[in-house]
Design an enzyme around this catalytic site. Structure first.
Site, PDB file in Angstrom:
ATOM      1  N   LYS A   8       0.897  -1.393  -0.069  1.00 47.17           N
ATOM      2  CA  LYS A   8      -0.028   0.102  -0.091  1.00 47.17           C
ATOM      3  C   LYS A   8       0.820   0.977  -0.028  1.00 47.17           C
ATOM      4  CE  LYS A   8      -2.521  -0.744   3.799  1.00 47.17           C
ATOM      5  NZ  LYS A   8      -1.907  -2.238   4.273  1.00 47.17           N
ATOM      6  N   ARG A  83     -10.727   1.520   8.887  1.00 50.57           N
ATOM      7  CA  ARG A  83     -10.489   0.267   9.291  1.00 50.57           C
ATOM      8  C   ARG A  83     -11.335  -0.321  10.038  1.00 50.57           C
ATOM      9  NH1 ARG A  83      -4.001   0.108  10.569  1.00 50.57           N
ATOM     10  NH2 ARG A  83      -3.189  -0.137   8.346  1.00 50.57           N
ATOM     11  N   ARG A 117      11.252  -6.042   5.920  1.00 52.95           N
ATOM     12  CA  ARG A 117      11.473  -4.598   5.347  1.00 52.95           C
ATOM     13  C   ARG A 117      11.967  -3.405   6.212  1.00 52.95           C
ATOM     14  NH1 ARG A 117       5.100  -2.356   5.447  1.00 52.95           N
ATOM     15  NH2 ARG A 117       4.841  -2.045   7.433  1.00 52.95           N
ATOM     16  N   ARG A 149      10.557  -0.640  11.205  1.00 51.57           N
ATOM     17  CA  ARG A 149       9.635   0.016  12.172  1.00 51.57           C
ATOM     18  C   ARG A 149       9.304  -1.068  13.418  1.00 51.57           C
ATOM     19  NH1 ARG A 149       4.243   0.779   8.809  1.00 51.57           N
ATOM     20  NH2 ARG A 149       3.244  -0.351  10.608  1.00 51.57           N
ATOM     21  N   ARG A 161      -1.401  -8.437  13.692  1.00 56.85           N
ATOM     22  CA  ARG A 161      -1.861  -7.274  12.960  1.00 56.85           C
ATOM     23  C   ARG A 161      -2.684  -8.096  11.681  1.00 56.85           C
ATOM     24  NH1 ARG A 161       3.296  -4.437  12.085  1.00 56.85           N
ATOM     25  NH2 ARG A 161       2.474  -3.080  10.217  1.00 56.85           N
TER      26      ARG A 161
HETATM   27  P1  AMP Z   1       0.153   0.878   9.515  1.00 60.11           P
HETATM   28  O1  AMP Z   1       1.378   1.831   9.275  1.00 60.11           O
HETATM   29  O2  AMP Z   1      -0.889   0.953   8.504  1.00 60.11           O
HETATM   30  O3  AMP Z   1       0.478  -0.561   9.491  1.00 60.11           O
HETATM   31  O4  AMP Z   1      -0.572   1.251  10.785  1.00 60.11           O
HETATM   32  C1  AMP Z   1       0.313   1.051  12.155  1.00 60.11           C
HETATM   33  C2  AMP Z   1      -0.775   1.040  13.426  1.00 60.11           C
HETATM   34  O5  AMP Z   1      -1.345   2.345  13.382  1.00 60.11           O
HETATM   35  C3  AMP Z   1      -1.674   0.146  13.472  1.00 60.11           C
HETATM   36  O6  AMP Z   1      -1.152  -1.261  13.968  1.00 60.11           O
HETATM   37  C4  AMP Z   1      -2.675   0.587  14.262  1.00 60.11           C
HETATM   38  O7  AMP Z   1      -2.150   0.530  15.538  1.00 60.11           O
HETATM   39  C5  AMP Z   1      -2.762   2.092  14.015  1.00 60.11           C
HETATM   40  N1  AMP Z   1      -3.395   2.510  12.832  1.00 60.11           N
HETATM   41  C6  AMP Z   1      -3.327   2.917  11.690  1.00 60.11           C
HETATM   42  N2  AMP Z   1      -4.332   3.330  10.801  1.00 60.11           N
HETATM   43  C7  AMP Z   1      -5.303   2.961  11.699  1.00 60.11           C
HETATM   44  C8  AMP Z   1      -6.753   3.132  11.514  1.00 60.11           C
HETATM   45  N3  AMP Z   1      -7.484   3.498  10.543  1.00 60.11           N
HETATM   46  N4  AMP Z   1      -7.415   2.925  12.826  1.00 60.11           N
HETATM   47  C9  AMP Z   1      -6.958   2.366  13.911  1.00 60.11           C
HETATM   48  N5  AMP Z   1      -5.653   2.399  14.001  1.00 60.11           N
HETATM   49  C10 AMP Z   1      -4.986   2.727  13.083  1.00 60.11           C
END
Ligand code: AMP
Length: 206
Positions: A8, A83, A117, A149, A161
């Protein structure tokens, strides 16, 4: 939409360059708050570290505020939002999506890609099997150090996740399918091919 590791971030970055509209990733917005030590970041961090969703009220306000800024007036690529059903409802109420792209990838490949990554915090470039840095641990573009990360390092948290992703995404997929705006794209191939498939699906030629 797409499981973590489906590409993404990588594809959004390319779309941004192609279409001239900003890439708004809620994960990046949240990490920025954490890094700056804001109150929102402090509240979000405990959920993020555990691989859990940050509560809707925090994420929705943060995202809507970002969408209302002038650079998003002509459009934007949302990555990582909505989400949950509540986030979906909030988005539909304020700024309904024109297209929804679902990048499809099997879970085993996703776990592997995530645990391998590295990212450049300055440029946002994501390095992995598909794109390896010329020099190990160093960004090709800016020469800065690459980092893992914190939530990618722990295999258990990564699996959680991914499991959570499947639970949360189902309602979005069914809803966007019903609205006839869903594009399913295989995320197994090369970055360039996937990008072309996305452009074709959006009807955006080069
Ligand atoms: P990502 O970078 O998309 O993998 O997001 C990292 C973390 O941010 C996730 O594991 C969630 O804890 C939080 N997060 C990101 N987007 C959302 C969302 N739309 N709603 C709730 N938590 C989010």
């Amino acid at each position: 939409m797409g499981v973590q590791g489906a590409g993404k971030g990588t594809q959004s970055k390319r779309l941004t360059e192609q279409l001239g509209i900003p890439h708004l990733a809620t994960g990046d917005l949240l990490r920025d708050h954490v890094d700056r030590g804001t109150e929102l970041g402090r509240q979000a961090q405990e959920y993020m570290d555990k691989g859990e969703l940050v509560p809707d009220e925090i994420v929705i306000d943060m995202t809507m505020e970002r969408l209302s800024r002038p650079d998003a007036a002509e459009g934007y690529i949302l990555d990582g939002f909505p989400r949950s059903g509540v986030q979906l409802a909030a988005l539909e109420y304020r700024r309904p999506a024109e297209h929804a792209v679902l990048l499809e990838l099997d879970d085993e490949t996703a776990v592997q890609r995530l645990t391998e990554r590295e990212v450049c915090p300055r440029c946002g470039i994501i390095y992995g099997k598909n794109r390896e840095p010329r020099e190990e641990g160093v960004c090709d573009e800016c020469g800065g150090p690459l980092v893992k990360r914190s939530d990618d390092s722990d295999r258990q948290a990564v699996k959680k996740r991914i499991q959570r992703y499947h639970e949360e995404i189902d309602v979005m997929v069914r809803y966007y399918e019903w609205r006839s705006v869903l594009h399913r794209i295989s995320a197994e191939g090369e970055v360039e091919e996937i990008f072309q498939d996305i452009l074709d699906a959006l009807g955006a030629s080069r």
